[in-house]
Motif scaffolding. Structure first.
Motif, PDB file in Angstrom:
ATOM      1  N   ARG A 176       0.826  -1.209   0.000  1.00 56.83           N
ATOM      2  CA  ARG A 176       0.000   0.000   0.000  1.00 56.83           C
ATOM      3  C   ARG A 176       0.861   1.259   0.000  1.00 56.83           C
ATOM      4  N   ILE A 177       1.957   1.219   0.717  1.00 57.22           N
ATOM      5  CA  ILE A 177       2.838   2.394   0.780  1.00 57.22           C
ATOM      6  C   ILE A 177       3.491   2.645  -0.569  1.00 57.22           C
ATOM      7  N   ILE A 178       4.018   1.606  -1.193  1.00 56.24           N
ATOM      8  CA  ILE A 178       4.663   1.785  -2.490  1.00 56.24           C
ATOM      9  C   ILE A 178       3.632   2.176  -3.549  1.00 56.24           C
ATOM     10  N   ALA A 179       2.424   1.631  -3.457  1.00 56.10           N
ATOM     11  CA  ALA A 179       1.369   2.024  -4.398  1.00 56.10           C
ATOM     12  C   ALA A 179       1.031   3.503  -4.254  1.00 56.10           C
ATOM     13  N   SER A 180       1.118   4.016  -3.044  1.00 61.47           N
ATOM     14  CA  SER A 180       0.786   5.418  -2.793  1.00 61.47           C
ATOM     15  C   SER A 180       1.921   6.367  -3.166  1.00 61.47           C
ATOM     16  N   PHE A 181       3.174   5.975  -2.875  1.00 62.26           N
ATOM     17  CA  PHE A 181       4.291   6.924  -2.981  1.00 62.26           C
ATOM     18  C   PHE A 181       5.369   6.518  -3.988  1.00 62.26           C
ATOM     19  N   GLY A 182       5.398   5.238  -4.383  1.00 57.66           N
ATOM     20  CA  GLY A 182       6.403   4.794  -5.328  1.00 57.66           C
ATOM     21  C   GLY A 182       7.781   4.580  -4.731  1.00 57.66           C
ATOM     22  N   ARG A 183       7.891   4.712  -3.417  1.00 58.22           N
ATOM     23  CA  ARG A 183       9.176   4.557  -2.739  1.00 58.22           C
ATOM     24  C   ARG A 183       8.926   4.424  -1.244  1.00 58.22           C
ATOM     25  N   HIS A 184       9.994   4.219  -0.479  1.00 56.17           N
ATOM     26  CA  HIS A 184       9.903   4.165   0.971  1.00 56.17           C
ATOM     27  C   HIS A 184      10.125   5.581   1.531  1.00 56.17           C
ATOM     28  N   PRO A 185       9.066   6.288   1.903  1.00 58.56           N
ATOM     29  CA  PRO A 185       9.256   7.674   2.348  1.00 58.56           C
ATOM     30  C   PRO A 185      10.115   7.831   3.594  1.00 58.56           C
ATOM     31  N   HIS A 186      10.184   6.806   4.448  1.00 52.16           N
ATOM     32  CA  HIS A 186      10.980   6.965   5.668  1.00 52.16           C
ATOM     33  C   HIS A 186      12.473   7.099   5.371  1.00 52.16           C
ATOM     34  N   SER A 195      10.318  15.321   0.511  1.00 53.30           N
ATOM     35  CA  SER A 195       9.046  14.611   0.684  1.00 53.30           C
ATOM     36  C   SER A 195       7.911  15.431   0.105  1.00 53.30           C
ATOM     37  N   THR A 196       6.962  14.741  -0.499  1.00 55.24           N
ATOM     38  CA  THR A 196       5.750  15.399  -0.967  1.00 55.24           C
ATOM     39  C   THR A 196       4.861  15.707   0.236  1.00 55.24           C
ATOM     40  N   PRO A 197       3.876  16.584   0.094  1.00 53.88           N
ATOM     41  CA  PRO A 197       2.954  16.826   1.207  1.00 53.88           C
ATOM     42  C   PRO A 197       2.275  15.546   1.697  1.00 53.88           C
ATOM     43  N   GLU A 198       1.941  14.657   0.767  1.00 53.49           N
ATOM     44  CA  GLU A 198       1.311  13.396   1.156  1.00 53.49           C
ATOM     45  C   GLU A 198       2.279  12.531   1.949  1.00 53.49           C
ATOM     46  N   GLU A 199       3.533  12.509   1.540  1.00 50.62           N
ATOM     47  CA  GLU A 199       4.538  11.747   2.285  1.00 50.62           C
ATOM     48  C   GLU A 199       4.777  12.359   3.658  1.00 50.62           C
ATOM     49  N   GLU A 200       4.778  13.677   3.741  1.00 50.88           N
ATOM     50  CA  GLU A 200       4.967  14.322   5.037  1.00 50.88           C
ATOM     51  C   GLU A 200       3.855  13.934   6.004  1.00 50.88           C
ATOM     52  N   ALA A 201       2.624  13.859   5.504  1.00 47.77           N
ATOM     53  CA  ALA A 201       1.505  13.450   6.364  1.00 47.77           C
ATOM     54  C   ALA A 201       1.692  12.010   6.827  1.00 47.77           C
ATOM     55  N   TYR A 202       2.156  11.151   5.934  1.00 47.66           N
ATOM     56  CA  TYR A 202       2.422   9.758   6.287  1.00 47.66           C
ATOM     57  C   TYR A 202       3.544   9.666   7.312  1.00 47.66           C
ATOM     58  N   LEU A 203       4.623  10.405   7.087  1.00 46.50           N
ATOM     59  CA  LEU A 203       5.767  10.363   7.995  1.00 46.50           C
ATOM     60  C   LEU A 203       5.400  10.883   9.380  1.00 46.50           C
ATOM     61  N   GLU A 204       4.511  11.847   9.431  1.00 44.37           N
ATOM     62  CA  GLU A 204       4.097  12.409  10.713  1.00 44.37           C
ATOM     63  C   GLU A 204       3.442  11.353  11.594  1.00 44.37           C
TER      64      GLU A 204
END
Length: 216
Positions: A176-186, A195-204
């Protein structure tokens, strides 16, 4: 390096990383504790002390001749995929060997090495690079990883099946994470990626699958 030295080092890697040895009747709680130790940094100090130079050699491609048997290839994958995450935690080098580890895993899946490893913890470790290595085919590889983990869970001894089912769930979360972001945001901050805004929300939220599995 002589064949005897290679065999000794391969044995040391496998004995260290798999304290279960070959006992399929291992207590599930004890087995889960081994997985927590492997996956949450419990081995970091020992890897640095015992296997630091070996990991450096693996990263330089000097251990590729280990890929001659199923178990020696497994040891090579551990050195390329797992030991760097401990030795270079918080550094880009932690993931710099992911593609090399992936190449070993894919070759071993095709030539029968994976099938020859009849222990579930061996087979899980052998295929971890499929989910770790970023790339354009990442989702396809994670689909394969999920299928392999389902097979492992189905064949595991009954007392261990819930544990291996949890690893299926982890792989599905990674999908699900790779489908959403295409990479490991952490990894973004350590790798210097914005980080994209969407990744920042995930990382938070901090709910990373590789940190959550086997907690508690």
């Amino acid at each position: 390096m002589t064949d005897s030295n290679n065999a000794r080092q391969i044995g040391e890697v496998l004995d260290f990383w798999f304290p279960e040895d070959r006992a399929l009747d291992i207590d599930p709680d004890r087995h889960a504790e081994h997985w927590r130790w492997r996956m949450h940094g419990g081995a970091d100090g020992t890897i640095a002390a015992r296997f630091g130079p070996l990991t450096e050699r693996g990263a330089a491609g000097a251990l590729n001749h280990w890929a001659g048997t199923p178990e020696s290839r497994l040891a090579l994958i551990v050195v390329l995929d797992q030991f760097p995450r401990s030795l270079w935690r918080g550094n880009p080098r932690a993931w710099a060997q992911d593609l090399a580890a992936l190449a070993q895993a894919l070759e071993g899946l095709e030539n029968g090495d994976w099938d020859a490893l009849d222990l579930p913890w061996f087979q899980i470790a052998f295929t971890q690079p499929l989910g770790h290595a970023e790339g354009s085919d990442h989702l396809t590889r994670i689909d394969r990883l999920i299928a392999l983990r389902r097979d492992i869970a189905a064949r595991a001894p009954a007392p261990l099946r819930p544990l291996y089912a949890s690893l299926v769930d982890q792989a599905e979360q990674v999908h699900r994470i790779i489908a959403s972001f295409g990479r490991h945001p952490h990894r973004n901050a350590i790798l210097g990626r914005r980080s994209t805004p969407e990744e920042e929300a995930y990382l938070e939220k901090g709910a990373f699958p590789h940190l959550r599995v086997f907690r508690g």
